[in-house]
Design a protein around this motif. Structure first.
Motif, PDB file in Angstrom:
ATOM      1  N   THR A   1      84.599  25.466  24.584  1.00 36.79           N
ATOM      2  CA  THR A   1      83.885  26.472  23.798  1.00 36.79           C
ATOM      3  C   THR A   1      84.812  27.645  23.506  1.00 36.79           C
ATOM      4  O   THR A   1      85.558  28.082  24.390  1.00 36.79           O
ATOM      5  CB  THR A   1      82.645  26.995  24.562  1.00 36.79           C
ATOM      6  OG1 THR A   1      81.793  25.886  24.890  1.00 36.79           O
ATOM      7  CG2 THR A   1      81.866  27.992  23.721  1.00 36.79           C
TER       8      THR A   1
ATOM      9  N   ASP B   1      83.580  23.958  20.424  1.00 32.62           N
ATOM     10  CA  ASP B   1      82.311  24.524  19.970  1.00 32.62           C
ATOM     11  C   ASP B   1      82.556  26.000  19.673  1.00 32.62           C
ATOM     12  O   ASP B   1      82.676  26.820  20.582  1.00 32.62           O
ATOM     13  CB  ASP B   1      81.250  24.356  21.051  1.00 32.62           C
ATOM     14  CG  ASP B   1      79.860  24.758  20.575  1.00 32.62           C
ATOM     15  OD1 ASP B   1      79.673  24.891  19.347  1.00 32.62           O
ATOM     16  OD2 ASP B   1      78.972  24.945  21.425  1.00 32.62           O
TER      17      ASP B   1
ATOM     18  N   HIS C   1      80.202  25.223  30.777  1.00 26.93           N
ATOM     19  CA  HIS C   1      81.183  25.270  29.700  1.00 26.93           C
ATOM     20  C   HIS C   1      82.467  25.978  30.153  1.00 26.93           C
ATOM     21  O   HIS C   1      82.421  26.887  30.991  1.00 26.93           O
ATOM     22  CB  HIS C   1      80.615  25.994  28.479  1.00 26.93           C
ATOM     23  CG  HIS C   1      79.461  25.275  27.848  1.00 26.93           C
ATOM     24  ND1 HIS C   1      79.592  24.105  27.148  1.00 26.93           N
ATOM     25  CD2 HIS C   1      78.125  25.572  27.817  1.00 26.93           C
ATOM     26  CE1 HIS C   1      78.407  23.701  26.715  1.00 26.93           C
ATOM     27  NE2 HIS C   1      77.499  24.580  27.113  1.00 26.93           N
TER      28      HIS C   1
END
Length: 370
Positions: free
Chosen positions: A18, A179, A226
Motif C-alpha cells: 500500500t 494499492d 498492510h
C-alpha cells in the motif's frame, strides 16, 4: 537522485502493498493561486477587494501555501495590509486575527478557515454560499470561508494544479501492484475530483483528515496487515512518515519531513517515487539472488575441495583450483550486482511510456487543486 537511509529500508520497500500519497505539495505543484473571491449576497459592506485585503492581513501571520497564495493575490492588486494583532493559527483548520477595520477604525475579530472550524465556533455560512462552495469543490478547489465577528461575509477559492507527472506516477504505481491511496485535509468533494483525475477509486480517498489524523490512518491500515509507505513533504506529514513502514519525502519539503523519511527524492519529482520503489525492489532481489548462488556455489564446491567425490568418482579439486573457484564466486556476485544498473536505467523509459498513454486523460479533466 535518490537518498536511501540504510539497507533495512530496501527490505521494507520490497514487502510494500500500500502506498499513500499526500496531496498538497506532493501530487500538486505546491503553488496554489486564488481563483474566486465571493462576498455573501447580504454582505454589501465588503467587496471582492476588501474581502481579499482582510484575508491577506489575517494570513500574514503564517507561511502556509494557501496563505502565500492569498497574499500574492492581494499584492497583485496593490491592496495594502491592515493593522492586525492577536494572530491564531490552528493547523488544518484555519487562522484568526484582530484587525483594525478601515471603515470605523474599530478592531474586529476575523476568522479564515474551513466550514468545520467555523461550525466549532457556532458560525455557519448561508445555504447559497454553501452551495457555491460545493460547486467549486467539485472542480478541485479548496474553500476558505471568511467570517467577521461571528458572521460569514464571504468565500475564497484556491486551486493548486496537479504536477505534470502525477497521473503517470499513479498509473505506474498501480502497475507495480500497489494499492495507491490519496490523503488530504480537503473536503471530500475536492478530494474526489482529484481522485477522478488520477483514476483512483473513491474508497481509496481519505479526505478531511487533520494533520494529527494522518498517522492514525496509517496505523489503522497497518493493523489490518498492510505494509504501508507514505509520501509527503510538509511538517504536517512528519508523524505519518514516521508511522509508515517506509517514509518517502521530497527534497523540497520541510526539514522535519526529510529527517523523518527513509527515502528522499533529491530531484523533487514525484515520479521518482516509482524509481525509488523499483530500485529498492530490484536491489533486494539481487541480494537474494546473490545469497542463493553463494550458498549453492559453496555447498557444491566445499565438498569437492574436501575430497568427498574422490572415492567414487575420482574428482578432487587442487588448492589452486579451489582458490580460483572461490575468486570466481566473488566475481559472479559482483557482476550480478552490476546488472542492477541496467535494470534501473530502463525505468524512466517505462514511466515515459505510461505518461504518454495517460496524456489524453489529463487533458480532458478539470484543473484539480489544493
Amino acid at each position: 537522485g535518490l537518498l536511501i537511509r540504510g539497507s533495512d529500508v530496501l527490505e521494507r520497500v520490497y514487502h510494500l502493498d500500500t502506498l499513500i500519497l499526500d496531496k498538497t505539495g506532493t501530487l500538486t505543484t505546491g503553488k496554489p493561486v486564488v481563483t474566486d473571491v465571493i462576498p455573501t449576497q447580504h454582505s454589501t459592506s465588503y467587496s471582492q477587494e476588501s474581502l481579499l485585503q482582510l484575508a491577506a492581513t489575517v494570513e500574514s501571520g503564517t507561511r502556509h501555501p494557501l496563505a502565500v497564495a492569498i497574499q500574492q493575490s492581494a499584492q497583485a492588486q496593490n491592496l495594502p495590509l491592515l493593522t492586525a494583532q492577536d494572530f491564531l493559527t490552528v493547523p488544518g483548520m484555519g487562522v484568526a486575527a484582530t484587525v483594525l477595520m478601515t471603515e470605523n477604525r474599530m478592531p474586529q475579530r476575523v476568522m479564515l478557515g474551513t466550514e468545520a472550524w467555523l461550525n466549532q465556533h457556532e458560525i455557519s455560512p448561508t445555504e447559497s454560499l454553501r452551495d457555491r462552495a460545493g460547486d467549486l469543490a467539485q472542480a478541485g478547489k479548496t474553500m476558505i470561508y471568511v467570517a467577521i465577528e461571528g458572521e460569514v461575509v464571504g468565500l475564497i477559492a484556491v486551486a493548486d494544479g496537479l504536477r505534470s507527472d502525477a497521473i503517470a506516477t499513479v498509473a505506474a504505481l498501480q502497475a507495480m501492484k500497489l494499492d495507491v491511496k490519496l490523503l488530504t485535509g480537503d473536503r471530500s468533494e475536492t478530494a474526489t475530483a482529484i481522485a477522478h483525475t488520477l483514476k483512483l477509486k473513491p474508497e481509496n480517498v481519505f479526505a478531511q483528515i487533520l494533520p494529527e489524523g494522518k498517522a492514525e490512518v496509517i496505523a489503522q491500515l497497518q493493523a489490518q496487515g498492510h505494509r504501508v509507505a507514505m509520501v509527503g513533504d510538509g511538517i504536517n506529514d512528519a508523524p505519518a512518515l514516521a508511522q509508515a513502514d517506509v517514509g518517502i519525502a521530497l527534497h523540497s519539503g520541510t526539514d522535519v519531513a526529510t529527517e523523518t523519511a527513509g527515502i528522499i527524492l533529491m530531484r523533487d519529482r514525484v515520479r521518482d517515487v516509482v524509481e525509488a520503489i523499483h530500485l529498492s525492489r530490484a536491489t533486494f532481489s539481487k541480494i537474494r539472488q546473490n545469497l542463493f548462488w553463494a550458498f549453492a556455489y559453496n555447498i557444491l564446491g566445499i565438498p569437492l575441495a574436501a575430497g568427498v567425490a574422490l572415492p567414487g568418482y575420482g574428482i578432487l579439486l587442487s588448492p589452486a583450483a579451489a582458490g580460483a573457484m572461490m575468486a570466481f564466486s566473488s566475481v559472479s556476485v559482483v557482476i550480478n550486482s552490476l546488472l542492477l544498473y541496467m535494470t534501473f536505467h530502463q525505468q524512466p523509459t517505462t514511466l515515459h511510456e505510461t505518461h504518454s498513454k495517460n496524456n489524453s486523460i489529463g487533458e480532458n479533466m478539470p484543473n484539480a487543486g489544493e
